[in-house]
Design an enzyme around this catalytic site. Structure first.
Site, PDB file in Angstrom:
ATOM      1  N   SER A  73      40.174  24.479 134.639  1.00  0.00           N
ATOM      2  CA  SER A  73      41.161  23.402 134.486  1.00  0.00           C
ATOM      3  C   SER A  73      41.848  22.984 135.777  1.00  0.00           C
ATOM      4  O   SER A  73      42.565  21.982 135.789  1.00  0.00           O
ATOM      5  CB  SER A  73      42.219  23.800 133.461  1.00  0.00           C
ATOM      6  N   LYS A  76      41.191  19.520 136.758  1.00  0.00           N
ATOM      7  CA  LYS A  76      41.896  18.383 136.122  1.00  0.00           C
ATOM      8  C   LYS A  76      42.842  17.682 137.102  1.00  0.00           C
ATOM      9  O   LYS A  76      43.028  16.468 137.043  1.00  0.00           O
ATOM     10  CB  LYS A  76      42.715  18.884 134.921  1.00  0.00           C
ATOM     11  N   TYR A 198      32.926  16.610 131.948  1.00  0.00           N
ATOM     12  CA  TYR A 198      34.109  17.491 131.893  1.00  0.00           C
ATOM     13  C   TYR A 198      33.687  18.959 131.983  1.00  0.00           C
ATOM     14  O   TYR A 198      34.277  19.746 132.744  1.00  0.00           O
ATOM     15  CB  TYR A 198      34.905  17.209 130.606  1.00  0.00           C
ATOM     16  N   TYR A 250      50.898  24.042 131.173  1.00  0.00           N
ATOM     17  CA  TYR A 250      50.902  23.812 129.715  1.00  0.00           C
ATOM     18  C   TYR A 250      52.225  24.246 129.066  1.00  0.00           C
ATOM     19  O   TYR A 250      53.295  23.896 129.547  1.00  0.00           O
ATOM     20  CB  TYR A 250      49.725  24.535 129.042  1.00  0.00           C
ATOM     21  N   VAL A 268      41.086  28.845 133.321  1.00  0.00           N
ATOM     22  CA  VAL A 268      40.737  30.070 132.601  1.00  0.00           C
ATOM     23  C   VAL A 268      39.699  30.916 133.338  1.00  0.00           C
ATOM     24  O   VAL A 268      39.383  32.014 132.906  1.00  0.00           O
ATOM     25  CB  VAL A 268      40.276  29.796 131.146  1.00  0.00           C
TER      26      VAL A 268
HETATM   27  N1  GLN Z   1      36.565  24.743 130.107  1.00  0.00           N
HETATM   28  C1  GLN Z   1      37.827  25.076 129.541  1.00  0.00           C
HETATM   29  C2  GLN Z   1      38.086  24.264 128.296  1.00  0.00           C
HETATM   30  O1  GLN Z   1      37.867  23.090 128.303  1.00  0.00           O
HETATM   31  C3  GLN Z   1      38.902  24.864 130.550  1.00  0.00           C
HETATM   32  C4  GLN Z   1      40.254  25.241 130.014  1.00  0.00           C
HETATM   33  C5  GLN Z   1      41.201  25.823 131.032  1.00  0.00           C
HETATM   34  O2  GLN Z   1      40.857  26.228 132.140  1.00  0.00           O
HETATM   35  N2  GLN Z   1      42.431  25.966 130.616  1.00  0.00           N
HETATM   36  O3  GLN Z   1      38.491  24.791 127.286  1.00  0.00           O
END
Ligand code: GLN
Length: 324
Positions: A73, A76, A198, A250, A268
């Protein structure tokens, strides 16, 4: 002491602090690596690294600082910058808001009127942002994303093909979010292609040292500390850092702002990237995660660094908070 040697002494002090924290938290084994796909669960949970780069280009790396892991993430944040640059703030705001949700990153949730994704840091907003990556087809769009990373890193990051494939096979929650957005006209009909993009951006392989370079560039108003290239436009950086502060962590964003007080983004894969505007970038990698999906050691290291080095943006003693 000259200004230059004072800066160097301060950085040595900071380096000592990072080394001490690395040693102090090496035994912390709380949390567990992400296991929603087997590829991520297979990581060595003991990997641990801290890296930093100042806006003057001084750098440090402690522990497994060159180990490559999936950026997840944290991508993003960069993709949001790309969308703002290509489409402009108004067009992006039409599809993706800037309100923190208080929900987990993968909540199936839009804004109150169902016309926008809540913010670009949760999955819904990030998928809407990925939809905005221009290009004739999947290869061209992915190339555009990798080329954007290359402007920060000086190389095109590789993709972890195993993670990418698994995200694709198991990503039904993200699929649900994407089709919900399609039904509300937020994203275009090339849904599977955008989801694949994505998943690919999440699977890009970076090290904490790479993250520190990215952080230092953003902390430096978008100007790369080593190449002096303007990697991303000034006003876009302001928007990126703002949503990183309000939404990057978050449903932990409020606590994070309170205790650490700098814009940040986690993934993650175990990475957390933090930016001290005007100061530099700091990154931690450690795959064991807490319930919010943040690296346990990463959160601890940032809390300690922020306290010790007065990194909190609203710390009245922060040296560069005085206007003029
Ligand atoms: N690939 C993960 C997802 O889309 C990324 C989520 C994250 O890093 N918080 O669920």
């Amino acid at each position: 002491m000259t200004e230059e040697s004072e800066r160097q002494a301060r950085f040595r002090w900071f380096r000592d602090g990072c080394e001490n924290l690395h040693a102090r938290y090496a035994d912390l084994s709380q949390g567990a690596p992400a296991d929603y796909i087997p590829e991520l669960a297979r990581v060595d949970p003991d990997l641990f690294a801290i890296a930093a780069m100042t806006v003057d280009g001084e750098r440090l790396g402690v522990g497994d600082a060159t180990h490559l892991f999936t950026v997840q993430s944290i991508s993003k944040l960069l993709l949001y910058g790309l969308a703002l640059e290509v489409h402009g703030r108004d067009a992006v705001l039409e599809k993706v808001g800037v309100a923190p949700t208080g929900e987990s990153f993968n909540a199936i949730e839009l804004d109150d009127r169902q016309t926008r994704a809540p913010n670009p840091m949760v999955n819904a907003g990030a998928i809407a942002v990925s939809d905005m990556v221009t290009g004739a087809g999947p290869d061209e769009r992915l190339e555009r994303v990798r080329a954007m990373f290359a402007r920060y890193l000086g190389r095109h990051p590789e993709i972890d093909e195993g993670v990418w494939k698994s995200e694709r096979v198991t990503g039904n929650r993200n699929r649900a979010i994407a089709y919900l957005m399609l039904s509300h006209g937020i994203i275009s009909a090339r849904v599977e292609e955008t989801l694949d993009l994505y998943f690919a951006q999440c699977s890009l392989l970076l090290s904490v040292e790479d993250l520190a370079v990215i952080g230092a560039t953003l902390a430096n108003g978008g100007r790369h500390p080593l190449t002096a290239e303007q990697v991303v436009a000034h006003d876009v950086v302001r928007d990126m850092l703002t949503v990183a502060l309000t939404c990057g962590m978050y449903d932990y964003a409020g606590e994070w702002a309170y205790t650490v007080g700098i814009p940040a983004k986690s993934g993650v894969g175990g990475g957390i990237l933090g930016m001290v505007p005007g100061g530099g970038g700091v990154a931690v990698f450690s795959p064991r995660l807490d319930g919010h999906g943040h690296s346990v050691r990463g959160v601890r290291v940032f809390e300690a660094l922020s306290r010790r080095y007065g990194m909190h943006l609203f710390d009245p003693d922060r040296p560069s908070t005085r206007p003029g």
